[in-house]
Design a protein around this motif. Structure first.
Motif, PDB file in Angstrom:
ATOM      1  N   UNK A  57       0.818  -1.218   0.000  1.00 49.86           N
ATOM      2  CA  UNK A  57       0.000   0.000   0.000  1.00 49.86           C
ATOM      3  C   UNK A  57       0.844   1.257   0.000  1.00 49.86           C
ATOM      4  N   UNK A  58       0.150   2.370   0.129  1.00 50.75           N
ATOM      5  CA  UNK A  58       0.828   3.654   0.110  1.00 50.75           C
ATOM      6  C   UNK A  58       1.393   3.945  -1.274  1.00 50.75           C
ATOM      7  N   UNK A  59       2.252   4.931  -1.327  1.00 49.52           N
ATOM      8  CA  UNK A  59       2.862   5.340  -2.591  1.00 49.52           C
ATOM      9  C   UNK A  59       4.368   5.385  -2.415  1.00 49.52           C
ATOM     10  N   UNK A  60       5.076   4.611  -3.218  1.00 44.87           N
ATOM     11  CA  UNK A  60       6.531   4.607  -3.173  1.00 44.87           C
ATOM     12  C   UNK A  60       7.073   5.965  -3.621  1.00 44.87           C
ATOM     13  N   UNK A  61       8.304   6.279  -3.153  1.00 37.93           N
ATOM     14  CA  UNK A  61       9.211   5.503  -2.307  1.00 37.93           C
ATOM     15  C   UNK A  61       8.843   5.608  -0.835  1.00 37.93           C
ATOM     16  N   UNK A  62       9.371   4.652  -0.053  1.00 38.83           N
ATOM     17  CA  UNK A  62       9.119   4.626   1.387  1.00 38.83           C
ATOM     18  C   UNK A  62      10.388   5.044   2.144  1.00 38.83           C
ATOM     19  N   UNK A  63      10.200   5.592   3.298  1.00 39.42           N
ATOM     20  CA  UNK A  63      11.316   5.846   4.213  1.00 39.42           C
ATOM     21  C   UNK A  63      11.043   5.097   5.514  1.00 39.42           C
ATOM     22  N   UNK A  64      12.134   4.749   6.211  1.00 38.39           N
ATOM     23  CA  UNK A  64      12.038   3.916   7.419  1.00 38.39           C
ATOM     24  C   UNK A  64      12.765   4.609   8.572  1.00 38.39           C
ATOM     25  N   UNK A  69      16.974   4.338  15.695  1.00 36.13           N
ATOM     26  CA  UNK A  69      17.545   5.311  14.777  1.00 36.13           C
ATOM     27  C   UNK A  69      17.949   4.766  13.423  1.00 36.13           C
ATOM     28  N   UNK A  70      17.920   3.447  13.230  1.00 38.58           N
ATOM     29  CA  UNK A  70      18.264   2.900  11.914  1.00 38.58           C
ATOM     30  C   UNK A  70      17.200   3.321  10.899  1.00 38.58           C
ATOM     31  N   UNK A  71      17.627   3.385   9.596  1.00 35.99           N
ATOM     32  CA  UNK A  71      16.714   3.946   8.586  1.00 35.99           C
ATOM     33  C   UNK A  71      16.661   3.134   7.297  1.00 35.99           C
ATOM     34  N   UNK A  72      16.740   1.810   7.434  1.00 35.00           N
ATOM     35  CA  UNK A  72      16.555   0.950   6.264  1.00 35.00           C
ATOM     36  C   UNK A  72      15.451  -0.046   6.567  1.00 35.00           C
ATOM     37  N   UNK A  73      15.112  -0.831   5.544  1.00 33.93           N
ATOM     38  CA  UNK A  73      14.052  -1.825   5.772  1.00 33.93           C
ATOM     39  C   UNK A  73      14.546  -3.029   6.568  1.00 33.93           C
ATOM     40  N   UNK A  74      15.857  -3.113   6.820  1.00 32.50           N
ATOM     41  CA  UNK A  74      16.437  -4.244   7.552  1.00 32.50           C
ATOM     42  C   UNK A  74      17.238  -3.716   8.734  1.00 32.50           C
ATOM     43  N   UNK A  75      16.670  -3.834   9.940  1.00 29.20           N
ATOM     44  CA  UNK A  75      17.363  -3.375  11.143  1.00 29.20           C
ATOM     45  C   UNK A  75      18.258  -4.504  11.654  1.00 29.20           C
ATOM     46  N   UNK A  76      19.497  -4.185  11.992  1.00 25.03           N
ATOM     47  CA  UNK A  76      20.466  -5.185  12.425  1.00 25.03           C
ATOM     48  C   UNK A  76      21.049  -4.799  13.780  1.00 25.03           C
ATOM     49  N   UNK A  77      21.857  -5.722  14.330  1.00 25.61           N
ATOM     50  CA  UNK A  77      22.521  -5.524  15.625  1.00 25.61           C
ATOM     51  C   UNK A  77      21.521  -5.197  16.726  1.00 25.61           C
ATOM     52  N   UNK A  78      20.411  -5.919  16.710  1.00 21.50           N
ATOM     53  CA  UNK A  78      19.357  -5.673  17.691  1.00 21.50           C
ATOM     54  C   UNK A  78      19.530  -6.566  18.914  1.00 21.50           C
TER      55      UNK A  78
END
Length: 360
Positions: A57-64, A69-78
């Motif tokens: 849904x929504x309208x691309x592009x998306x921001x995360x 504070x991470x800003x990608x679709x894949x959060x790591x080091x959690x």
């Protein structure tokens, strides 16, 4: 701007000619974030977990924007715990999605804090966690890579356990060693019958400071002499009897079993009433540091056979007494070994066992 819905537009030129166009303005699907995949932290309290989100849904592009504070679709080091991500589309629409990562259990190394042993005992330590890698260190440069160890020297023993995926657990045990020795042993027949009077006699050597019997349900104690217990079992079955001895800082345990059979299976010769000949038997003083006496009282005049046997199995003395009802015998321990002995008294078809302790 126009809202979503159905519209028509008509175009007319200077000559009055025209045309009408119908069209529809659709609304984008609702912006929704969802979990695409996740990985738990490898070990307890590690920070190597991850979460990857998908969006419909929504309208691309998306921001995360993640809660850390991470800003990608894949959060790591959690780390383990609760996390969330805010996903925003081109038009400023947003959705917040929460995730929870479980914390793996820690590597538990279950060994006691302190172990007290005597000089003839060993401290057996098992780090558990089968299939892991082990490294022990301890007194006098002791080292081992085994899961379990047996040690005799005083000191602190440390162990590090590493699982196949690299998780680590540690623990340590302080081993105290007494200069004294300890043993736990007792006499108990292996078979009896319902209703029989069963005797168990503690014969531990060196002499313990104290003892403790462990009798299961169904054992009815009829006489408790401390180191000599008489009991009756009223039901068929196998009974596991335990003895714990204590000496200085140490303890020792041993267990023996007796099988109690149905009363109607008792051989005819044994089924006859007992207790008609031997009334009592006592040895004194206890312990015997010098000469000692054995007093036997019968219910009728009868011969008596006496055999004194050291715990090692060595026969110390044998006596045959004839035709009396009351016997008082005096023995010298000069030629007898120090330690635990049994005095086996037989009269007719009856037999009684007494404990003798000789200290030199």
């Amino acid at each position: 701007g126009l809202a979503h819905g159905n519209y028509q537009v008509r175009v007319v030129d200077a000559y009055g000619c025209g045309d009408t166009l119908a069209f529809d303005i659709s609304e984008p699907l609702k912006l929704t974030a969802y979990e695409l995949s996740s990985t738990l932290p490898t070990c307890h309290d590690y920070s190597d977990g991850s979460v990857k989100v998908g969006v419909i849904g929504g309208t691309m592009p998306y921001t995360y924007l993640w809660s850390d504070g991470q800003n990608s679709d894949n959060a790591v080091k959690l780390v383990a715990g609760s996390h969330y991500v805010d996903v925003t589309d081109k038009n400023g629409c947003s959705d917040r999605k929460y995730f929870n990562l479980d914390n793996p259990n820690p590597v538990v190394v279950d060994i006691p804090d302190v172990v007290n042993i005597c000089s003839n005992q060993t401290a057996d330590l098992d780090a558990g966690n089968a299939g892991s890698f082990f490294l022990w260190s301890g007194a006098d440069s002791f080292e081992s890579v085994a899961q379990s160890i047996s040690v005799k020297k005083a000191g602190t023993y440390n162990v590090t356990v590493t699982t196949p995926v690299g998780c680590v657990g540690t623990s340590s045990t302080l081993v105290n060693v007494s200069e004294k020795e300890i043993n736990a042993n007792f006499l108990l027949q292996s078979d009896a019958y319902v209703g029989d009077t069963i005797v168990m006699i503690e014969i531990s050597w060196p002499l313990p400071e104290s003892i403790e019997w462990a009798c299961p349900d169904g054992v009815n104690i009829i006489e408790d002499g401390g180191d000599e217990i008489m009991f009756v079992a009223d039901e068929v079955g196998s009974y596991n009897i335990g003895l714990t001895t204590y000496n200085d800082i140490c303890m020792e345990q041993t267990f023996k079993s007796i099988t109690v059979n149905p009363k109607d299976q008792k051989p005819v010769a044994q089924a006859q009433d007992k207790g008609k000949i031997i009334k009592s038997a006592n040895v004194y003083p206890v312990p015997a540091t010098g000469p000692f006496n054995l007093e036997i009282e019968l219910n009728e005049d009868h011969d008596v056979n006496i055999e004194i046997v050291h715990i090692s199995g060595k026969i110390q003395t044998v006596k045959h007494m004839k035709g009396d009802r009351h016997y008082i015998l005096n023995f010298s321990n000069a030629d007898m070994n120090a330690g635990i002995h049994t005095i086996n008294i037989t009269s007719g078809n009856e037999s009684v066992t007494k404990k003798l302790v000789i200290v030199k």
